[in-house]
Design a protein around this motif. Structure first.
Motif, PDB file in Angstrom:
ATOM      1  N   ARG A 158       0.853  -1.184   0.000  1.00 55.74           N
ATOM      2  CA  ARG A 158       0.000   0.000   0.000  1.00 55.74           C
ATOM      3  C   ARG A 158       0.893   1.239   0.000  1.00 55.74           C
ATOM      4  NH1 ARG A 158      -5.104  -1.764   0.995  1.00 55.74           N
ATOM      5  NH2 ARG A 158      -5.350  -3.671   2.236  1.00 55.74           N
ATOM      6  N   ILE A 159       0.592   2.140  -0.933  1.00 52.96           N
ATOM      7  CA  ILE A 159       1.369   3.366  -1.059  1.00 52.96           C
ATOM      8  C   ILE A 159       0.540   4.535  -0.539  1.00 52.96           C
ATOM      9  CG2 ILE A 159       2.613   4.872  -2.652  1.00 52.96           C
ATOM     10  CD1 ILE A 159       3.810   2.083  -2.359  1.00 52.96           C
ATOM     11  N   ALA A 160       1.133   5.284   0.358  1.00 52.91           N
ATOM     12  CA  ALA A 160       0.432   6.428   0.947  1.00 52.91           C
ATOM     13  C   ALA A 160       0.004   7.404  -0.150  1.00 52.91           C
ATOM     14  CB  ALA A 160       1.335   7.137   1.954  1.00 52.91           C
ATOM     15  N   GLY A 161      -1.266   7.802  -0.130  1.00 50.66           N
ATOM     16  CA  GLY A 161      -1.782   8.751  -1.104  1.00 50.66           C
ATOM     17  C   GLY A 161      -2.317   8.112  -2.372  1.00 50.66           C
ATOM     18  N   ALA A 162      -2.064   6.807  -2.579  1.00 49.25           N
ATOM     19  CA  ALA A 162      -2.551   6.114  -3.768  1.00 49.25           C
ATOM     20  C   ALA A 162      -3.810   5.337  -3.404  1.00 49.25           C
ATOM     21  CB  ALA A 162      -1.483   5.170  -4.314  1.00 49.25           C
ATOM     22  N   LYS A 163      -4.954   5.769  -3.910  1.00 51.70           N
ATOM     23  CA  LYS A 163      -6.219   5.148  -3.545  1.00 51.70           C
ATOM     24  C   LYS A 163      -6.694   4.104  -4.561  1.00 51.70           C
ATOM     25  CE  LYS A 163      -7.829   9.348  -1.206  1.00 51.70           C
ATOM     26  NZ  LYS A 163      -8.914  10.365  -1.136  1.00 51.70           N
ATOM     27  N   ASP A 164      -6.115   4.095  -5.760  1.00 46.52           N
ATOM     28  CA  ASP A 164      -6.654   3.267  -6.837  1.00 46.52           C
ATOM     29  C   ASP A 164      -5.818   2.037  -7.165  1.00 46.52           C
ATOM     30  OD1 ASP A 164      -8.736   5.069  -7.161  1.00 46.52           O
ATOM     31  OD2 ASP A 164      -7.573   6.294  -8.568  1.00 46.52           O
ATOM     32  N   GLY A 165      -4.842   1.694  -6.345  1.00 52.02           N
ATOM     33  CA  GLY A 165      -4.043   0.531  -6.689  1.00 52.02           C
ATOM     34  C   GLY A 165      -3.006   0.193  -5.641  1.00 52.02           C
ATOM     35  N   LEU A 166      -2.300  -0.903  -5.908  1.00 52.52           N
ATOM     36  CA  LEU A 166      -1.245  -1.375  -5.018  1.00 52.52           C
ATOM     37  C   LEU A 166       0.018  -1.640  -5.829  1.00 52.52           C
ATOM     38  CD1 LEU A 166      -3.293  -4.074  -3.044  1.00 52.52           C
ATOM     39  CD2 LEU A 166      -2.641  -1.810  -2.183  1.00 52.52           C
ATOM     40  N   LEU A 167       1.160  -1.334  -5.236  1.00 59.38           N
ATOM     41  CA  LEU A 167       2.438  -1.700  -5.825  1.00 59.38           C
ATOM     42  C   LEU A 167       2.658  -3.197  -5.612  1.00 59.38           C
ATOM     43  CD1 LEU A 167       5.170  -0.714  -7.099  1.00 59.38           C
ATOM     44  CD2 LEU A 167       6.017  -0.573  -4.729  1.00 59.38           C
ATOM     45  N   THR A 168       3.092  -3.908  -6.663  1.00 55.95           N
ATOM     46  CA  THR A 168       3.334  -5.346  -6.536  1.00 55.95           C
ATOM     47  C   THR A 168       4.793  -5.672  -6.847  1.00 55.95           C
ATOM     48  OG1 THR A 168       2.798  -5.851  -8.855  1.00 55.95           O
ATOM     49  CG2 THR A 168       0.983  -5.837  -7.279  1.00 55.95           C
TER      50      THR A 168
ATOM     51  N   LEU B 180      16.521 -16.845 -11.707  1.00 52.82           N
ATOM     52  CA  LEU B 180      15.803 -15.989 -10.772  1.00 52.82           C
ATOM     53  C   LEU B 180      15.325 -14.747 -11.507  1.00 52.82           C
ATOM     54  CD1 LEU B 180      15.043 -15.448  -7.753  1.00 52.82           C
ATOM     55  CD2 LEU B 180      17.227 -14.220  -7.570  1.00 52.82           C
ATOM     56  N   GLY B 181      14.062 -14.419 -11.322  1.00 49.68           N
ATOM     57  CA  GLY B 181      13.514 -13.237 -11.972  1.00 49.68           C
ATOM     58  C   GLY B 181      12.704 -12.402 -11.009  1.00 49.68           C
ATOM     59  N   MET B 182      12.613 -11.106 -11.281  1.00 51.44           N
ATOM     60  CA  MET B 182      11.865 -10.203 -10.416  1.00 51.44           C
ATOM     61  C   MET B 182      11.018  -9.276 -11.270  1.00 51.44           C
ATOM     62  SD  MET B 182      13.120  -7.690  -7.320  1.00 51.44           S
ATOM     63  CE  MET B 182      13.866  -6.472  -8.400  1.00 51.44           C
ATOM     64  N   GLN B 183       9.786  -9.026 -10.843  1.00 50.37           N
ATOM     65  CA  GLN B 183       8.884  -8.116 -11.531  1.00 50.37           C
ATOM     66  C   GLN B 183       8.354  -7.083 -10.540  1.00 50.37           C
ATOM     67  OE1 GLN B 183       6.026 -10.992 -13.148  1.00 50.37           O
ATOM     68  NE2 GLN B 183       6.768 -10.511 -15.190  1.00 50.37           N
ATOM     69  N   VAL B 184       8.169  -5.871 -11.042  1.00 50.02           N
ATOM     70  CA  VAL B 184       7.568  -4.806 -10.266  1.00 50.02           C
ATOM     71  C   VAL B 184       6.405  -4.254 -11.103  1.00 50.02           C
ATOM     72  CG1 VAL B 184       7.866  -2.559  -9.164  1.00 50.02           C
ATOM     73  CG2 VAL B 184       9.740  -4.239  -9.144  1.00 50.02           C
ATOM     74  N   GLY B 185       5.238  -4.112 -10.506  1.00 51.76           N
ATOM     75  CA  GLY B 185       4.085  -3.634 -11.256  1.00 51.76           C
ATOM     76  C   GLY B 185       3.090  -2.878 -10.385  1.00 51.76           C
ATOM     77  N   TRP B 186       1.987  -2.513 -11.025  1.00 54.81           N
ATOM     78  CA  TRP B 186       0.941  -1.782 -10.320  1.00 54.81           C
ATOM     79  C   TRP B 186      -0.365  -2.530 -10.501  1.00 54.81           C
ATOM     80  CZ3 TRP B 186       1.366   1.880  -6.821  1.00 54.81           C
ATOM     81  CH2 TRP B 186       0.224   2.588  -6.422  1.00 54.81           C
ATOM     82  N   HIS B 187      -1.020  -2.908  -9.412  1.00 53.19           N
ATOM     83  CA  HIS B 187      -2.238  -3.704  -9.414  1.00 53.19           C
ATOM     84  C   HIS B 187      -3.446  -2.800  -9.165  1.00 53.19           C
ATOM     85  CE1 HIS B 187      -4.729  -7.280  -8.862  1.00 53.19           C
ATOM     86  NE2 HIS B 187      -5.235  -6.703  -7.792  1.00 53.19           N
ATOM     87  N   PHE B 188      -4.379  -2.794 -10.143  1.00 56.01           N
ATOM     88  CA  PHE B 188      -5.578  -1.958 -10.013  1.00 56.01           C
ATOM     89  C   PHE B 188      -6.728  -2.787  -9.446  1.00 56.01           C
ATOM     90  CE2 PHE B 188      -3.046   0.055 -13.302  1.00 56.01           C
ATOM     91  CZ  PHE B 188      -3.105   1.379 -12.928  1.00 56.01           C
TER      92      PHE B 188
END
Length: 206
Positions: free
Chosen positions: A152-162, A198-206
């Protein structure tokens, strides 16, 4: 069950992986069955898929089985949720019944994997050695393990960092996708799928 007509059938007239001219027109059929099941209890979910398949091509009096895909498989996946913001995934695939042709050199193959996720292929094999689809692929087995975390990112109401961390081919199984040999040689070298990586992904979940 599916039937096809008007197919180009290069292996019917040449012993090379690539046709030097216009291949003949043929027909074919493909069929199979797959069973899929899912079980969920609280934070745990299990899914399994079992299948059988077969594919054939023919032209004039020649008929052969295309062995690009293995004809029997079992895939199992397990997901375990760790609270509301994290989950662990474990997936395993077992497949057999695959056939392949041994191609002649030159051909160099480096499977994709690791942080870059890209591989390399070089060379132009100009001959199939031995019988078409005369070699059998060993049983394919692969297990992947992944961890996903939502933030959960402060100030972000529409999604989550993954963030997702995945170990591919956890047991470092040597799974061949084909074979290549020098002309006149009886020893074939295996072309392998990706080793453990080994792999890593960073994304945004709506």
């Amino acid at each position: 069950l599916r039937r096809f007509t008007g197919l180009l059938v290069p292996p019917a007239t040449t012993a090379t992986p690539f046709s030097p001219g216009m291949p003949p027109i043929g027909s074919g059929q493909a069929g199979g069955i797959a069973l899929d099941s899912r079980y969920r209890s609280g934070p745990l979910e299990v899914r399994a898929n079992l299948g059988l398949a077969r594919s054939e091509r023919s032209t004039s009096s020649l008929e052969y089985s295309t062995g690009a895909l293995r004809s029997r498989w079992l895939a199992v996946g397990v997901v375990r949720r760790m609270g509301e913001l994290a989950l662990v995934r474990l997936t395993s695939t077992l497949a057999s019944g695959g056939a392949t042709s041994v191609v002649g050199s030159p051909l160099e193959w480096q499977s994709p994997g690791g942080w870059g996720g890209s591989g390399e292929i070089a060379g132009s094999p100009d001959q199939i050695l031995g019988q078409l689809n005369g070699a059998r692929l060993s049983t394919y087995f692969r297990t992947d393990l992944g961890l996903t975390r939502y933030w959960r990112i402060a100030g972000a109401k529409d999604g989550l960092l993954t963030t997702t961390l995945t170990i591919t081919n956890l047991f470092n199984r040597r799974n061949p996708l084909g074979y290549v040999a020098a002309t006149g040689s009886e020893t074939a070298r295996a072309l392998l799928f990706s080793p453990r990586s080994l792999g890593m992904q960073v994304g945004w979940h709506f």
